[in-house]
Design a protein around this motif. Sequence first.
Motif, short mmCIF file in Angstrom:
data_model
loop_
_atom_site.label_atom_id
_atom_site.label_comp_id
_atom_site.label_asym_id
_atom_site.label_seq_id
_atom_site.Cartn_x
_atom_site.Cartn_y
_atom_site.Cartn_z
N ASP A 1 0.83 -1.21 0.00
CA ASP A 1 0.00 0.00 0.00
C ASP A 1 0.86 1.26 0.00
O ASP A 1 0.54 2.24 -0.69
N ALA A 2 1.96 1.22 0.76
CA ALA A 2 2.85 2.39 0.81
C ALA A 2 3.49 2.64 -0.56
O ALA A 2 3.61 3.78 -1.01
N LYS B 1 2.28 1.71 -3.48
CA LYS B 1 1.24 2.16 -4.41
C LYS B 1 0.94 3.64 -4.21
O LYS B 1 0.82 4.40 -5.17
N ALA B 2 0.84 4.05 -2.94
CA ALA B 2 0.57 5.46 -2.64
C ALA B 2 1.70 6.36 -3.14
O ALA B 2 1.46 7.50 -3.55
N GLY B 3 2.93 5.83 -3.12
CA GLY B 3 4.08 6.61 -3.57
C GLY B 3 4.36 6.49 -5.06
O GLY B 3 5.33 7.09 -5.56
N GLY B 4 3.53 5.73 -5.77
CA GLY B 4 3.74 5.56 -7.21
C GLY B 4 4.98 4.76 -7.56
O GLY B 4 5.51 4.88 -8.67
N GLY C 1 3.09 -0.52 -6.40
CA GLY C 1 2.81 -1.53 -5.40
C GLY C 1 4.00 -2.45 -5.26
O GLY C 1 5.05 -2.22 -5.88
#
Length: 375
Positions: free
Chosen positions: A118-119, A121-124, A339
């Motif tokens: 998740d981290a 994915k959030a950071g691209g 991800g």
Amino acid sequence: MTDQQVLILGGQGRIGRSVAQDLVANTQAKITVTGRTLKSEASVQRQESPQIEFLALDLADYEGLEKAIASHQLVIHCAGPFLYRDTSVLKACIEQGVNYLDVSDSRSFTRKALALGDAAKAGGVTAIINTGIFPGISNSMVRHDVEKLDQAEQIHLSYVVAGSGGAGVTVMRTTFLGLQEPFEAWIDNQWQSVKPYSARETVQFPEPYGKAGVYWFDMPEAFTLVDSFPVKTVITKFGSIPDFYNHLTWIAAHIFPPSWIKNPAGIEFLSHVSHRMTSVSDRVSGIGVAIRSEVRGQKDGQPTLICSTLVHENTAVAAGAGTGSIAELMLANQLKKPGVWPVEQALPTELFKQTIQSRGLKLNVESTVIPSPVA
């Protein structure tokens, strides 16, 4: 693009060097290989490419690690054994917004890395783990075979490595580390405890290996393939050539005092003794690898078996091709999936086939309709 910068952690090891050589052959990226010290004055020059430079870096130096990561577009983590590694490199990549690959082969490390999905994915950040030959190319072979069926039911993945595999003492460490504890395997739709290096099975590999003995072995694929594909059973087995080494490994798993295998000093002793032995036998056995993926299921209403095999004369070079091919795709923006993913969840089959073919690797595939039992 010639301005792309790739950082290879552990780049002076056999696998790291193979990844660097693959990138030199297939990209124009500038490559920084790291190690705690420069092993010799000619260490980098042996790569025979102006694309490569050396950086002294201890992974325990987190500030230095962060600085190195920030100046690159892709980080490739080759500094195993991964059983002893935490996810600090991956975390730093996510914080810096830098894409990530690794050659991890540890179940515990894989679980910790996937927890950062998740981290990332959030950071691209696209982070692909377990790349190389096994795991790595092997995972993509399974995906290829699963996609040829309407419904997959059982995956049987087997590997055999000749001698040291050309991977130095690394493959020895990996083997002995895999003997430490029973592990969970997905059998008949439930997790069951399996003893490492048990249930010997004779598997038919392509020439020059032919029939070879393989044993249950703890690999990340044992659980990532279960997550990736809705099958009833996933079997992962490994063996060595010559067969003499299989018997020695079985003794280490079942006869040696557990303290020998669970003690890092014991692992190092056994690994170096084994490496010295294979340095002799490699001259006869070679250092190659064979992979056999066998997926059973249904196709057009009939029980069907899809079997794919791949052979390479040098295990370390094949691992470099597996990781390097994914790096090439990421650098070319052909593979972008924010991800944290095992290979089989990130790499489409068509791209997998294109990149291995470009490296001279041949995937042999057979499809067999399984006859119904006579009543």
